[in-house]
Design a protein around this motif. Structure first.
Motif, short mmCIF file in Angstrom:
data_model
loop_
_atom_site.label_atom_id
_atom_site.label_comp_id
_atom_site.label_asym_id
_atom_site.label_seq_id
_atom_site.Cartn_x
_atom_site.Cartn_y
_atom_site.Cartn_z
N SER A 155 0.88 -1.17 0.00
CA SER A 155 0.00 0.00 0.00
C SER A 155 0.92 1.22 0.00
CB SER A 155 -0.95 0.00 1.20
OG SER A 155 -0.21 0.04 2.40
N GLY A 221 -2.58 5.76 -8.61
CA GLY A 221 -3.16 4.80 -7.67
C GLY A 221 -2.42 4.90 -6.35
N LEU A 225 1.12 0.76 -10.49
CA LEU A 225 0.17 -0.17 -11.11
C LEU A 225 0.68 -0.67 -12.45
CD1 LEU A 225 -3.12 1.88 -10.51
CD2 LEU A 225 -2.41 -0.19 -9.28
N ASP A 253 -8.91 2.55 -17.52
CA ASP A 253 -9.61 1.50 -16.74
C ASP A 253 -8.68 0.81 -15.75
OD1 ASP A 253 -11.89 2.00 -18.14
OD2 ASP A 253 -11.50 0.43 -19.64
N ASP A 254 -7.39 0.92 -15.97
CA ASP A 254 -6.43 0.23 -15.09
C ASP A 254 -5.94 1.13 -13.96
OD1 ASP A 254 -6.54 -2.03 -16.71
OD2 ASP A 254 -4.97 -1.26 -18.04
N MET A 255 -6.40 2.39 -13.97
CA MET A 255 -5.95 3.36 -12.95
C MET A 255 -6.93 3.43 -11.80
SD MET A 255 -4.88 6.47 -15.44
CE MET A 255 -3.65 6.26 -16.73
N ASP A 256 -6.45 3.87 -10.66
CA ASP A 256 -7.32 4.07 -9.50
C ASP A 256 -6.86 5.34 -8.77
OD1 ASP A 256 -9.23 3.67 -7.64
OD2 ASP A 256 -8.16 2.09 -6.55
N PRO A 257 -6.92 6.48 -9.48
CA PRO A 257 -6.32 7.70 -8.91
C PRO A 257 -7.18 8.31 -7.81
CG PRO A 257 -7.32 8.17 -11.03
CD PRO A 257 -7.51 6.70 -10.80
N ILE A 258 -6.55 9.16 -7.03
CA ILE A 258 -7.27 9.87 -5.98
C ILE A 258 -7.15 11.38 -6.24
CG2 ILE A 258 -7.05 8.16 -4.13
CD1 ILE A 258 -4.64 10.02 -3.17
N ALA A 265 -8.46 13.39 -9.39
CA ALA A 265 -8.43 12.03 -9.93
C ALA A 265 -8.79 12.04 -11.42
CB ALA A 265 -9.40 11.15 -9.15
N ARG A 269 -6.51 10.63 -14.47
CA ARG A 269 -6.95 9.54 -15.36
C ARG A 269 -6.87 9.98 -16.83
NH1 ARG A 269 -10.02 5.12 -13.66
NH2 ARG A 269 -10.87 6.13 -11.81
#
Ligand SMILES: Cc1cc2nc3c(=O)[nH]c(=O)nc-3n(C[C@H](O)[C@H](O)[C@H](O)COP(=O)(O)OP(=O)(O)OC[C@H]3O[C@@H](n4cnc5c(N)ncnc54)[C@H](O)[C@@H]3O)c2cc1C
Length: 294
Positions: A155, A221, A225, A253-258, A265, A269
């Motif tokens: 993490s 992310g 990633l 689709d493979d990202m998970d940004p904040i 975010a 993206r």
């Protein structure tokens, strides 16, 4: 501000380092280049009773050619990685990524092991390590183990290295086929941490069919990633037919940004997936493919 008081240890061997880490456990912290740890201590965002300085441990420094690949000691300075001919030849992505780390003053002190152990999701080396399936060599007073990159980054700022353990080195395999390698990132200013970045390696056979694809992303992310949608699309096509702008869009689709103070975010993206397309275009162009990534 000044750091909270600590006891300073300056061991000269890995055995002594892991002895100290075993003795003091959670109260001890290895000190590498200090480029991340010292500011955190000075701002009192963290405190440790014992700092174990790694700078006198000669066996932790250096690059060696290893089984067709490269082994890099954890204390190897980022500046040494940047200029090492074996790294440039066998692991070009590390060579290409390094100049994006901070400024040269930072790279003169900062180490590859410190960067990977710190595990900032916006850092360059973790994304390269993940893309290339690098391996971490970890040692403690009770033995050694190897951890693949896919299991190493757990993490934000947390890795598989336990408090009593030391990261001693990293290993990377060389790609022994025609391949293109490219790295790119978006940052507000040169030297700033990336808002989004991509490390791309693409291999092809002599007919131009893409038979190997590795895409690592940073800043999009909580951890570095991979971009499995992009990798799958590349593997389904040829160098001549690959359209990088379109394939790059799949990275969203493979990202998970904040959202954070540096960027939203949505921005990460959108800009990140455009960037992936451009970096793909760079890698493909080295194989004779499409040079326009949008
Ligand atoms: C102005 C500025 C800009 C920067 N920009 C960037 C950037 O763009 N990209 C980027 O990636 N980094 C950037 N950095 C951070 C820099 O790359 C650091 O060098 C790096 O994050 C940490 O490496 P270090 O050797 O300095 O480690 P340290 O700061 O000494 O340690 C960092 C952490 O890793 C642990 N650690 C270190 N070595 C080991 C080991 N061998 N085993 C187990 N744990 C270990 C430490 O205990 C600590 O928790 C920047 C730093 C500054 C000050």
């Amino acid at each position: 501000m000044k750091p909270a008081p600590f006891e300073y240890h300056a061991p000269e061997s890995v055995a002594d380092v892991v002895g100290l880490l075993a003795e003091y456990g959670d109260d001890a912290k290895p000190l590498a280049g200090g480029q991340s740890l010292v500011p955190l201590l000075a701002m009192r965002l963290t405190r440790f009773e014992h700092l174990v300085d790694l700078n006198r441990v000669d066996e932790l420094f250096g690059v060696t050619a290893d089984n067709g690949g490269v082994r890099i000691g954890a204390m190897t300075r980022q500046a040494a990685v940047e200029t090492d001919a074996t790294v440039a030849d066998r692991v070009p992505l590390l060579h290409l990524a390094t100049p994006h780390i901070g400024h040269f003053q930072i790279r003169n002190r900062g180490t590859i092991g410190g960067s990977v152990a710190h595990a900032d999701p916006a850092s360059e080396y973790p994304a390269v390590m993940l893309a290339l399936d690098g391996t971490a060599e970890i040692t403690s007073a009770s033995g050694s183990r190897e951890v693949p990159a896919a299991e190493f980054f757990q993490s934000t700022f947390t890795t598989a290295v336990e408090p009593h353990e030391l990261l001693v080195g990293l290993r990377f395999s060389a790609w022994d086929q025609p391949a293109g390698f490219a790295f790119g990132e978006i940052a507000r200013r040169s030297g700033d941490f990336a808002l989004a970045g991509a490390a791309v390696a693409i291999g092809a056979d002599d007919q131009g069919r893409i038979n190997r694809a590795a895409v690592g992303m940073l800043g999009v992310g909580a951890v570095p990633l991979r971009a499995p949608s992009v990798e799958a699309a590349l593997l389904a096509t040829t160098v001549a037919d690959a359209y990088p702008e379109e394939i790059g869009r799949l990275a969203a689709d493979d990202m998970d940004p904040i959202d954070d103070v540096h960027a939203g975010a949505r921005y990460r993206r959108q800009a990140g997936s455009t960037l992936v397309g451009r970096v793909l275009a760079d890698a493909l162009s080295q194989l004779g493919g499409e040079a326009d990534g949008g």
